[in-house]
Design a protein around this motif. Structure first.
Motif, mmCIF file in Angstrom:
data_model
loop_
_atom_site.group_PDB
_atom_site.id
_atom_site.type_symbol
_atom_site.label_atom_id
_atom_site.label_comp_id
_atom_site.label_asym_id
_atom_site.label_seq_id
_atom_site.Cartn_x
_atom_site.Cartn_y
_atom_site.Cartn_z
ATOM 1 N N SER A 33 7.236 -19.510 -17.637
ATOM 2 C CA SER A 33 8.494 -19.247 -18.610
ATOM 3 C C SER A 33 8.363 -17.778 -19.109
ATOM 4 O O SER A 33 7.288 -17.151 -19.228
ATOM 5 N N ARG A 349 11.046 -26.484 -17.779
ATOM 6 C CA ARG A 349 11.391 -25.180 -17.280
ATOM 7 C C ARG A 349 11.378 -24.801 -15.944
ATOM 8 O O ARG A 349 10.340 -24.949 -15.103
ATOM 9 N N SER A 351 13.272 -22.397 -12.099
ATOM 10 C CA SER A 351 14.017 -21.137 -11.896
ATOM 11 C C SER A 351 14.737 -21.262 -10.554
ATOM 12 O O SER A 351 14.152 -21.904 -9.606
ATOM 13 N N ASP A 356 17.243 -18.770 -14.703
ATOM 14 C CA ASP A 356 16.200 -19.539 -15.622
ATOM 15 C C ASP A 356 16.778 -20.749 -16.106
ATOM 16 O O ASP A 356 17.688 -20.435 -17.065
#
Length: 740
Positions: A33, A349, A351, A356
């Motif tokens: 993150s 979280r 990607s 993101d």
């Protein structure tokens, strides 16, 4: 229909993307993150000026304040935040947050350490002809570590059943008391003032162990606080409050006592348990008030960006016991409200390519039960004392944040189901109502509330944003079961309020404008809100055919029902908000500006002589707070001034009954409020001791505060009388903070 389509699209996206990310993770990729780095100078600025740097780096209508350093009341602190005000009520012992002209249960979700507050106070007093009632929060300001305000957004857990926004109050924790590098700490705050301000003191002790070998830790905190304040004071004209409040000042002396308990336990670096306990007690306006909040939070953060579990269990109970004969026709009376809640969420979280993602999925369930006990000299079910009933709110909320390059897109959705149930007594034979006989009413409402915000970091110093939010607020127990005419006053068809809010604004962060290392932070925005089915109360008479009507000339004598209904016309609100901080080290300036307009109707229930519900919530058309000061003696001494401007404000018209339409409560302009100036100073005597001195209303101006419930009272207001009560004149307050 468009809302359901948007909701389905957002929910589908939120469910599909984590699955894709999980599949990517199985291929061996590791995603980290974003790391946020803050400047320690911002902490110094937050101490002096009050605004956190996060306010000006977070898109949207958000504001934060740290612990009070200027010996201001909690009401004054909140009134210094853009778009935020309070409903002042000297007869209640709590604080009632007003956001953009809306206040009360559900219109503003007010939380303490994440726990939604549901206390509903009812204060008996001869001055008010019987009682006044209000939703408020019982909180000791000595325990406050910070305040977070969100306006016009329905995102996340705090946005559940929140029409206009939320207010989050944070209390001190172990790390606020134990200084870095130590294992034991003491934090004490104290103040004493003249002109009825009284005295206040708090002491808290905390300790924590060294980290365990696996990264765990144990910490605990115990705090005690007490305050004494008086209702007897002199205004700017030198008049005693006894002259305009009367003998009720004898019942308005307060001596609240509070305790705070916290236990933090981390068995390892991945798991953390936090237990919070908060007790409050006060004897005030012919009643004993107690309030207890307990919560347990569990956090699980393993070495996976896809898992970030947050579980909050809470239980609250408040009680008001009234002295015998506190109310006319009541020999004894008491009211209780209990609230239990579960809030579970997970944050992931991940990607994908150049995108993101942060995905939030959670659920909150809250049950609140209002009960009352009383015995009357004349038994009747026709009274509006502490309406009884239950409300259960179940919600599912999601949030998806997408970042790419300079752009950020926030998609949020919550689904809320509210159930309100309680008992309705039978209507008389000559009254037509539904159902006619006694029955248990059950209102079941559902709502989808989406919101979207797009922001862009166009330059390192400029971040514009635009947002749309749909929010809703279910009817509460006090509205559905209001019963000044028994079952004939209750409305089983009351619908939730629904609001659409557009916001357009920008964040600005500049350095080196005038001198080296100075900094300007600014947030400016414009908003517009349209609220459908706004809940207000109207007056009805009993016509000869048994129906409720507005025709007073064709009605039975002695019957006048105040019924909560949904407004047929939408309520329009619009305004401008600006917040700015400039800090040059030696000197600083903080500015808060709010301007707004609304056409919301006034509730007839606020005019009741016995049980006055609802306040006039119209904010002043414009209000400004400027905070400027200097730092001297190697920044150990701070000297500053708070300048408070309040524009045109209103109150209930004392002569409304003689208007052309006696079923509508008109509004009456208040006398002009002068600009009020406070002076403050603080001196850091040692690393452990800071002393503070404040002079409030230094010009000794005679004025009446906006949105003061005492000036909405129609039982004592008369034609030609400008106000019922005025504010304190010049007042000195000395205090400080000690820690080691």
């Amino acid at each position: 229909m468009k809302y359901y389509s948007f909701a389905n699209l957002a929910l589908a996206s939120c469910l599909v993307i984590p699955a894709v990310a999980s599949a990517e993770g199985e291929k061996g990729s590791t995603v980290f993150s974003t790391l946020s780095v803050s400047d320690s100078n911002h902490k110094k600025q937050a101490d002096d000026v009050g605004s956190s740097a996060e306010t000006f780096s977070t898109p949207g209508a958000v504001s934060s304040r740290g612990a009070d350093k200027k010996l201001q009341s909690l009401d004054n602190t909140l009134r210094g935040i853009p778009g935020t005000f309070t409903q002042l009520d000297p007869l209640q012992s709590g604080v009632s947050v007003n956001i953009r002209g809306m206040s009360g249960l559900g219109r503003v979700n007010t939380m303490v350490d994440g726990v939604t507050q549901t206390f509903y106070g009812m204060a008996p007093t001869n001055y008010h002809g019987g009682s006044n009632s209000a939703a408020s929060v019982l909180i000791d300001p000595n325990f406050i570590a910070g305040i977070d305000i969100t306006r016009g957004n329905s995102a996340g857990s705090q946005g559940v059943n929140a029409l206009m926004g939320s207010a989050g109050i944070r209390t001190i924790g172990v790390d606020d008391v134990v200084q870095e590098g130590r294992q034991v700490g003491v934090l004490s705050r104290f103040s004493v003032g003249d002109n009825g301000m009284g005295r206040s003191g708090m002491v808290s002790v905390a300790g924590k162990t060294e980290e365990f070998g696996n990264g765990g830790q144990l910490g605990a905190l115990v705090g005690m606080s007490g305050t004494t304040t008086y209702a007897t004071y002199k205004n700017g004209a030198g008049e005693s409050s006894k002259d305009f409040i009367g003998d009720d000042t004898d019942f308005m002396k307060q001596n609240p006592q509070s305790q705070l308990y916290k236990l933090d336990f981390s068995p390892d670096r991945y798991n953390k348990f936090e237990f919070n306990g908060r007790n409050y007690s006060n004897t005030f306006t012919r009643r004993d008030i107690t309030s207890d909040d307990y919560s347990l939070r569990y956090k699980f953060n393993p070495l996976s960006e896809l898992v970030g579990v947050n579980l909050l269990l809470s239980s609250s109970r408040s009680n008001q016991n009234y002295v015998p004969n506190a109310f006319s026709n009541f020999r004894s009376s008491s009211s209780t409200n209990k609230s239990n809640a579960v809030d579970l969420s997970n944050t992931s979280r991940f990607s994908l390519d150049d995108y993101d993602f942060t995905f939030l999925l959670g659920s909150k369930v809250m049950k609140t039960d209002y009960t009352r006990q009383f015995t009357q000299w004349n038994d009747t079910d026709r009274n509006a004392f502490a309406p009884a009933g239950k409300q259960k709110i179940e919600s599912l909320y999601t949030g998806l944040t997408i970042n790419k390059d300079i752009y950020q897109l926030d998609l949020n959705l919550n689904y809320t189901r509210s159930k309100v149930n309680g008992h309705k007594p039978a209507c008389a034979d000559n009254e037509k109502c539904f159902p006619q006989g006694e029955a248990d009413l059950n209102l079941d409402d559902k709502a989808f509330n989406p919101s979207v915000m797009l922001s862009a970091q166009v330059t390192p110093w400029l971040q514009p944003f635009v947002s749309y939010s749909h929010s809703s607020r279910a009817p509460n127990v006090q509205e559905v079961f209001f019963a000044n005419e028994g079952g004939a006053s209750m409305n089983p068809f009351l619908k939730p309020e629904r609001a659409e809010t557009w916001q357009l604004g920008t964040n600005v962060n500049l350095e080196g404008l005038v001198v080296e290392k100075d900094k300007l932070m600014l947030k400016a925005l414009v908003y517009q809100t349209r609220t459908k089915d706004y809940i207000t109360s109207e007056t009805f008479f009993l016509c000869y055919d048994g129906s409720l009507c507005k025709d007073i000339d064709n009605s039975e004598a002695g019957f006048n029902a105040n019924v909560y209904v949904n407004s047929l016309s939408p309520v329009q609100s619009r305004g401008y908000e600006l917040e700015a901080n400039y800090d040059a080290g030696l000197a600083y300036l903080n500015l808060s500006y709010s301007e707004q307009y609304t056409n919301q109707p006034t509730s007839i229930a606020s005019t009741s002589n016995l049980f006055a519900y609802d306040d006039l919530a119209d904010l002043p058309r414009r209000y400004i707070t400027a905070d400027l000061g200097v730092r001297l003696l190697d920044e150990k001494l701070t000297i500053g001034s708070l300048i408070k401007y309040t524009g045109r404000s209103k109150r209930l018209d004392p002569d409304w009954w003689n208007s052309d339409d006696a079923t509508v409560v008109t509004k009456h302009s208040m006398p002009k409020i002068p600009t009020i100036i406070d002076l403050y100073s603080s001196y850091q005597v040692t690393d452990n001791l800071q002393l503070r001195l404040t002079v409030q209303n230094v010009q000794n101006r005679d004025y009446a505060e906006a949105l003061n419930r005492m000036n909405q009272d129609l039982s004592t207001a008369a034609e030609g009388v400008s106000v019922n009560t005025t504010a304190r004149g010049r007042t000195w307050v000395f205090g400080g903070e000690f820690r080691f």
